[in-house]
Motif scaffolding. Structure first.
Motif, PDB file in Angstrom:
ATOM      1  N   LEU A 192       0.835  -1.213   0.000  1.00  0.00           N
ATOM      2  CA  LEU A 192       0.000   0.000   0.000  1.00  0.00           C
ATOM      3  C   LEU A 192       0.866   1.259   0.000  1.00  0.00           C
ATOM      4  N   ALA A 193       2.007   1.208   0.689  1.00  0.00           N
ATOM      5  CA  ALA A 193       2.891   2.371   0.712  1.00  0.00           C
ATOM      6  C   ALA A 193       3.439   2.682  -0.681  1.00  0.00           C
ATOM      7  N   PHE A 194       3.926   1.666  -1.374  1.00  0.00           N
ATOM      8  CA  PHE A 194       4.454   1.885  -2.723  1.00  0.00           C
ATOM      9  C   PHE A 194       3.327   2.230  -3.702  1.00  0.00           C
ATOM     10  N   GLN A 195       2.136   1.690  -3.467  1.00  0.00           N
ATOM     11  CA  GLN A 195       0.999   2.042  -4.300  1.00  0.00           C
ATOM     12  C   GLN A 195       0.658   3.517  -4.139  1.00  0.00           C
ATOM     13  N   GLY A 196       0.768   4.006  -2.892  1.00  0.00           N
ATOM     14  CA  GLY A 196       0.514   5.421  -2.647  1.00  0.00           C
ATOM     15  C   GLY A 196       1.489   6.311  -3.392  1.00  0.00           C
TER      16      GLY A 196
END
Length: 519
Positions: free
Chosen positions: A18-22
């Motif tokens: 989710l962090a890299f997706q953000g």
């Protein structure tokens, strides 16, 4: 328990995804591939590798003679206190250490005039300060790990070496090195990754662009330039290098233990003469080196400072710090133990490739840049929830995810040792669930308690995550120190640092007492 392990893998991996997706979703341009040909990027990469390599090498090499002194001379004064202090050094909040080092070795430091006289040209800022800080934090932890490995050497090995009349060099090569070689390689990789991902130390003691690492460059790209494409490129480079090295070390650095016999475990050859004096001298010298930065904190605090300070301002941040630490440590230990269940099953069934892959996945938070994970998750959650209201929850979640690798690295060797000795027996007796746990718990209890103390104090020292998700309503003690130092209220910062250190010392002392009672 196996289902809980896979759920734990899913939850910890989801945070990173989710962090890299953000970050990826926020940027319309993707990673900045042109950065790979930039000379400034090359200089950052070379310095990152250089300082991490030197820090890891010096930490491991210096730890070995100290661990030997503790093992061969068990009656050294304050021997147990020293081991507890080593744990404190490893988990010491970086702001506390930086303040102590600057007071001791900075331009106006206590011993700086002597260093200038001896060396001619001394400057704490740059590679010198970075190496000193990294060694201070990581060498004591390596001492504890090596000392534990020394203690696992059975008496029968020393007895046999005496019967065979092995020389000191042969005992060193055949007995000592065999007990340390696996953990030494893993420890080197572990410390290398920690130093490669170093942030606060490099930011404070780097001294300029010439001493910038990838982690600091990522922070600058996000905080000052808000260049998501550049930050992503730097993050992927850091993840590939640190992750690849850690995966390789985990694959080829498997620890091997000599089987523990039923003889007395307090016998070993005792050095005499100059060897004994050399061991004692190195022990006292390291004691002094580790104590000086802590003692330097007291130098700038006067009686007037103690009287005028508002001690009530420390109560709420201290309680919040302790509460967040207990929550993160408890969840982190549970996740680590659950994730080790499928890893141990693969180890027992001799599937090394799958085991190494799962080990890397379980500890990937160690190599993922903490600043990138925090900022990426913040961007992802910003349009979804009220960060001001729920930010403290994500401080606890990210703290939990970041302490899991440390818990796994500490628990894994002891659990592997249990499997080597008792797994076949428990399977033949068809012991499962609580019955197996009743046998396993006494075997791992000492390591489990020391690991809990480690991750508890470690999670209490967070600043980076709180800087992204924290709010003034939930100020922690490290963030209070950061605020004081940022406004040049050095006396208040020193006092707050002392309060945090006393709290950490009490926690470590308490767990050491519980450990010794159940040993």
């Amino acid at each position: 328990m196996k289902v809980a392990g896979w759920v734990s893998f899913f939850l910890t991996t989801l945070i990173t995804v989710l962090a890299f997706q953000g970050l990826i979703g926020f940027s319309d341009y993707g990673a900045d591939w042109a950065l790979l040909t930039d000379s400034y990027f090359h200089s950052i990469l070379i310095f990152s590798l250089k300082q991490a390599l030197l820090s890891a090498l010096l930490s491991v090499v210096l730890a070995w003679p100290i661990a030997r002194a503790l093992y061969y001379l068990p009656n050294l004064p304050a021997h147990r206190v020293f081991l507890a202090f080593c744990l404190l050094c490893f988990v010491m909040p970086t702001l506390v250490l930086i303040t102590g080092l600057v007071s001791l070795l900075g331009r106006s430091g206590v011993v700086s005039p002597w260093l200038v006289t001896i060396l001619g040209d001394w400057n704490l800022y740059g590679l010198n300060g970075i190496l000193l800080a990294h060694i201070y934090l990581n060498m004591p932890f390596a001492v504890r790990v090596f000392y534990q490995q020394f203690k696992n050497i059975p008496d029968s090995s020393w007895t046999l070496s005496m019967q065979l009349k092995l020389s000191r060099w042969q005992r060193l090569r055949i007995i000592e090195w065999r007990s340390l070689r696996g953990s030494a390689l893993v420890m080197f990789g572990f410390i290398f990754v920690l130093c490669f991902n170093s942030f606060a130390i490099v930011l404070a003691l780097g001294g300029g662009p010439k001493s910038t690492t990838l982690e600091v460059a990522i922070y600058q790209a996000l905080k000052y330039d808000f260049n998501i494409a550049e930050a992503l490129m730097l993050a992927w480079v850091q993840l590939l290098i640190a992750g690849g090295l850690f995966l390789m070390v985990s694959r080829f650095g498997n620890s091997h233990w000599l089987s523990v016999d039923t003889a007395r475990e307090d016998w070993r050859p005792i050095p005499t003469g100059w060897r004994s004096w050399l061991m004692k001298g190195s022990y006292y010298l390291v004691w002094l080196a580790l104590l000086l930065p802590v003692l330097a904190l007291f130098a700038g605090v006067t009686q007037g400072d103690l009287l005028r300070i508002d001690w009530g301002a420390f109560i709420k941040p201290t309680l919040i710090t302790l509460g967040l630490g207990i929550l993160s440590a408890s969840l982190g230990m549970g996740l680590a133990y659950a994730m080790l269940t499928p890893i141990r099953q693969l180890s027992v069934s001799a599937q090394p490739r799958k085991r190494v892959l799962l080990e890397w996945l379980a500890t990937h938070a160690l190599v993922a840049p903490a600043m990138v994970i925090s900022v990426g998750l913040f961007i992802f959650l910003l349009p979804i929830i009220d960060i001001d209201r729920w930010g403290i929850v994500f401080v606890a979640i990210l703290n939990t995810a970041l302490v899991v690798p440390f818990a796994i690295q500490k628990l894994k060797p002891r659990l592997y040792q249990f499997d080597d000795q008792y797994d076949a027996l428990t399977r033949s007796l068809k012991l499962k669930g609580l019955q197996r746990w009743a046998i396993e718990w006494p075997f791992i209890r000492s390591v489990f308690l020391s690991t809990y103390a480690l991750v508890l104090v470690l999670s209490m020292g967070d600043v980076a995550i709180f800087s992204i998700f924290g709010t003034s309503d939930w100020t922690t003690l490290p963030w209070l120190i950061y605020g004081y130092a940022g406004t040049y209220r050095i006396a208040e910062a020193s006092i707050a640092s002392i309060v945090l250190l006393v709290l950490c010392v009490f926690i470590l002392w308490l767990f050491e007492k519980v450990q010794s009672r159940h040993a």
